[in-house]
Design a protein around this motif. Structure first.
Motif, mmCIF file in Angstrom:
data_model
loop_
_atom_site.group_PDB
_atom_site.id
_atom_site.type_symbol
_atom_site.label_atom_id
_atom_site.label_comp_id
_atom_site.label_asym_id
_atom_site.label_seq_id
_atom_site.Cartn_x
_atom_site.Cartn_y
_atom_site.Cartn_z
ATOM 1 N N SER A 26 0.810 -1.222 0.000
ATOM 2 C CA SER A 26 0.000 0.000 0.000
ATOM 3 C C SER A 26 0.841 1.269 0.000
ATOM 4 N N ASP A 27 2.149 1.138 0.118
ATOM 5 C CA ASP A 27 3.014 2.317 0.124
ATOM 6 C C ASP A 27 3.223 2.901 -1.274
ATOM 7 N N GLY A 48 1.875 4.021 -5.186
ATOM 8 C CA GLY A 48 0.806 4.349 -6.115
ATOM 9 C C GLY A 48 1.286 4.252 -7.552
ATOM 10 N N GLY A 84 -1.538 1.075 -3.447
ATOM 11 C CA GLY A 84 -1.800 2.496 -3.289
ATOM 12 C C GLY A 84 -2.697 3.024 -4.405
ATOM 13 N N CYS A 131 0.611 7.917 -0.375
ATOM 14 C CA CYS A 131 1.534 6.853 -0.735
ATOM 15 C C CYS A 131 2.952 7.364 -0.467
#
Length: 569
Positions: free
Chosen positions: A28-29, A31, A76, A104
Motif C-alpha cells: 500500500s506504500d 501508487g 496504493g 503513498c
C-alpha cells in the motif's frame, strides 16, 4: 491485451530494477499513475469483431495502471490520466500531490503512446500539425510540424529524505509542479501564451522557487509554425526577462519525435539524465532561428551543442508540456544533492577493463533458463569504469533474485568475458555455476566448531565492513572487559586491521603469540561465532537447528536461545 499495457509492465519492471527496489515489498506504500490516451488498439479489436472475455480489460485505459498494481501487488492509488500531450507530466504532478498528502510513500509514474492505425495520423495531418518532410525542427526557420512517434517510459518517485536514507541513486529532485488549462480562447486546439505563462509562474511561486535560477528549459517544442512562437514568447516572458545571461532552451522532439501521451515522461527522463550526467544535450535539426520568434528580445537561445555544466554550481531545469486540447503543465527539476560514496572494499578491476584484482562472484538471475542465458550475453558487452565489486554489490543486494540463476567467478574483466564465451561455446567451465532455486525451503543447521580455528586476521574484514558484525563484537567486548579488566579488541587488537596504538599492559599473555594464547583465542572465537550468527540472521539466514563442538557448544547454546550473552562470556 493492448500493447500499452504489456509494454508499460516491461518499462516499470526495468524502472524498479534500475532503482534497486523489490516492488513486492511496497504494497500500500506505492501508487501508480500513467499518462495514456491513444485508442488505436481498441478501434482495431472492435472493428475486427474479436470480442472475448478478456476484451474489456484488454482495451480499457484504466487497466493500464491497475494491471501494473495487480502484477506487482501495489495497493496504493492507481489510475490513468488523459490530458493529451500533457498526460504524463500531469501524472507526475498528481503523483507528487499524493506523496505530499501522504497517500503513498512511493509512486510509479509513466506515459505510453502506440501507433497502430493510419487514421489518427491522417487526422493530425489534416489539422496541419505534421511535418511533410518527416523531420521535427523545434524553433528553427525550417519548422513545418512534428513527427508522430511511439514511446513508453516510467520513473520511480520517493520523498528526497527517504531516498537519501535508503542510499538510492537519485537522478534529480522535483522542486515544484503545476497544471492548468487554456480555458476559453480562439480555438480549442490553439496554444495560449497566457495559460503557459500562468502555469510556469505557478510552478515556481507556489513552492517559493526563484525563476532567475533556472538554467535551461526543456520545452514542449513540437516544431509547429504556431506552437513554437507562442511557447518561446511565454518562456521568454517568464524567465528571459529577469536574467542577465541568455536562457538556453531545447526540445527532445527533434531527437525522439513527438510521442504524444508519452512526451512528458520522455522530456523528464532526458532532463533527469542531463542533470545526472551534468551536461546539456543539443537540439538537432536546428537551421536558423524561426523568424517569428524574437530570440534576442526574449533573451533566449536554442541549445545546439553538448555543453558540460559549470563546476560547483547546482543546476535547475524547467520542463514544459502542453496538450492539443488545452491542458498545460510545468515541472521544476534540480540536481540531486552531492554525496561522497565511500566504499570500504574494492576488488581492483572493472568490467571491460584489463586490470586484475580480487576474485568476486557475479550473480545473475531471471525467470527462465533461456532468459538467464540472454542476460549473460548482455553482460558480455557490459562495460563500467567503476570498481566491479560496487556494480556487483548493487546487483546482489538491491535487485530481486529470480528462480533461474547463474554465478560467475572472475578476477578481471578479461577473465569474466572469457568464462562467458567458454560457457556459450558449450564447453565445461568451473568458474560458472547454473541452476535454479528450490520452491521448497531447505532446513538450515549451523555448526559451531571448537578451538583451533583462529588465525591472525580473523574477522578483520567483517569488522571493518559490516556494521551488524561490528556492533555485536563491541557488545561482547564490553561485557568481557567488565569481567576481565582488558579488551579483546582495543588491547589485544583482535578484529582490527592495525595494531593497537598503545602497548597493552593488562593482557596476561605474550603479544608475539597473542592469537594462539588460550586467554585470547577462546573469547575471540566466541566473539566471532556470535558475530557471524547475528550477521547471517540479519541477511535472512536463520537456523532450524544448531550443533556445537567443544568451545562451540557455548555459541550454539546462545544461538538456540539457551544462554544469554553475559552468561556465556
Amino acid at each position: 491485451m493492448d500493447s500499452h499495457q504489456r509494454l508499460m509492465l516491461e518499462v516499470v519492471e526495468e524502472s524498479f530494477e534500475d532503482a534497486g527496489i523489490d516492488p513486492h515489498t511496497l504494497k500500500s506504500d506505492c501508487g501508480v499513475f500513467v499518462g495514456i490516451g491513444a485508442m488505436d488498439y481498441a478501434i482495431n479489436v472492435i472493428e475486427a469483431h474479436h470480442t472475448n472475455p478478456y476484451t474489456i480489460t484488454g482495451i480499457s485505459h484504466c487497466v493500464t495502471a491497475n494491471r501494473i498494481s495487480y502484477a506487482f501487488d501495489l495497493q496504493g492509488p492507481s489510475y490513468t490520466v488523459d490530458t493529451a500531450c500533457a498526460s504524463s507530466l500531469t501524472a507526475i504532478h498528481l503523483a507528487c500531490t499524493h506523496i505530499w498528502n501522504r497517500e503513498c510513500k512511493v509512486a510509479v509514474v509513466g506515459g505510453c503512446n502506440t501507433i497502430l492505425i493510419p487514421e489518427i495520423t491522417i487526422g493530425f495531418s489534416v489539422l496541419g500539425v505534421l511535418s511533410p518532410e518527416g523531420r521535427c525542427c523545434p524553433f528553427s526557420d525550417n519548422a513545418k510540424g512534428y513527427v508522430r512517434s511511439e514511446g513508453w517510459g516510467s520513473v520511480i518517485l520517493k520523498p528526497l529524505t527517504t531516498a537519501l536514507a535508503d542510499d538510492d541513486h537519485i537522478y534529480s529532485v522535483i522542486k515544484g509542479s503545476a497544471i492548468a488549462a487554456n480555458g476559453f480562447s480562439g480555438s480549442l486546439t490553439m496554444p495560449l501564451r497566457e495559460a503557459q505563462e500562468y502555469v510556469m509562474h505557478e510552478a515556481y511561486n507556489r513552492f517559493n522557487l526563484s525563476k532567475s535560477l533556472v538554467d535551461y528549459v526543456e520545452a514542449h517544442g513540437t516544431g509547429t509554425p504556431v506552437g513554437d512562437p507562442v511557447e518561446a514568447a511565454a518562456i521568454g516572458s517568464v524567465f528571459g526577462s529577469i536574467r542577465k545571461e541568455t536562457l538556453k532552451i531545447g526540445s527532445g522532439k527533434s531527437n525522439f519525435g513527438h510521442n504524444e501521451y508519452a512526451a512528458g515522461i520522455t522530456a523528464v527522463i532526458k532532463t533527469c539524465l542531463m542533470l545526472s550526467k551534468r551536461f546539456l544535450c543539443p537540439t538537432i535539426n536546428y537551421n536558423y532561428p524561426n523568424q517569428n520568434i524574437d530570440f534576442k528580445g526574449l533573451n533566449l537561445e536554442v541549445q545546439t551543442t553538448r555543453a558540460p555544466f559549470l563546476p560547483n554550481k547546482l543546476y535547475r531545469i524547467g520542463v514544459n508540456s502542453f496538450g492539443f486540447s488545452g491542458s498545460v503543465a510545468h515541472l521544476v527539476l534540480e540536481e540531486s544533492p552531492h554525496r561522497d560514496y565511500k566504499t570500504n572494499r574494492q576488488c581492483g578491476w572493472s568490467f571491460g577493463g584489463e586490470s586484475e584484482g580480487e576474485q568476486i562472484l557475479i550473480p545473475l538471475s531471471a525467470k527462465s533458463k533461456e532468459a538467464v542465458d540472454d542476460l549473460a550475453r548482455k553482460w558480455l558487452s557490459f562495460q563500467h569504469e567503476g570498481d566491479a565489486l560496487g556494480v556487483v554489490a548493487w546487483q546482489a543486494m538491491r535487485r530481486k533474485h529470480h528462480d533461474y540463476r547463474m554465478v560467475i567467478t572472475a578476477k578481471s574483466g578479461t577473465e569474466f568475458e572469457q568464462s562467458l564465451n567458454t560457457y556459450f561455446s558449450r564447453e565445461s567451465i568451473d568458474s560458472i555455476i547454473v541452476g535454479s532455486s528450490s520452491t521448497k525451503q531447505s532446513k538450515i543447521c549451523m555448526l559451531f566448531p571448537g578451538q583451533g580455528q583462529q588465525w591472525i586476521s580473523m574477522g578483520t574484514q567483517l569488522y571493518a565492513t559490516e556494521g551488524i558484525f561490528r556492533e555485536v563484537i563491541s557488545k561482547c567486548d564490553a561485557i568481557f572487559r567488565n569481567l576481565s579488566g582488558w579488551s579483546i579488541v582495543n588491547d589485544a587488537g583482535i578484529f582490527l586491521t592495525k595494531a593497537p596504538s598503545k602497548t597493552a599492559t593488562k593482557i596476561p599473555v605474550n603479544s608475539g603469540t597473542m592469537i594462539d594464547e588460550i586467554e585470547v583465542c577462546q573469547p575471540a572465537i566466541l566473539f566471532l561465532q556470535i558475530g557471524l550468527f547475528h550477521l547471517l540472521k540479519h541477511w535472512g539466514v536463520k537456523p532450524h537447528a544448531v550443533i556445537g563442538h567443544s568451545l562451540g557448544e557455548v555459541a550454539a547454546a546462545y544461538a538456540c536461545g539457551g544462554m544469554k550473552m553475559r552468561k556465556q562470556l
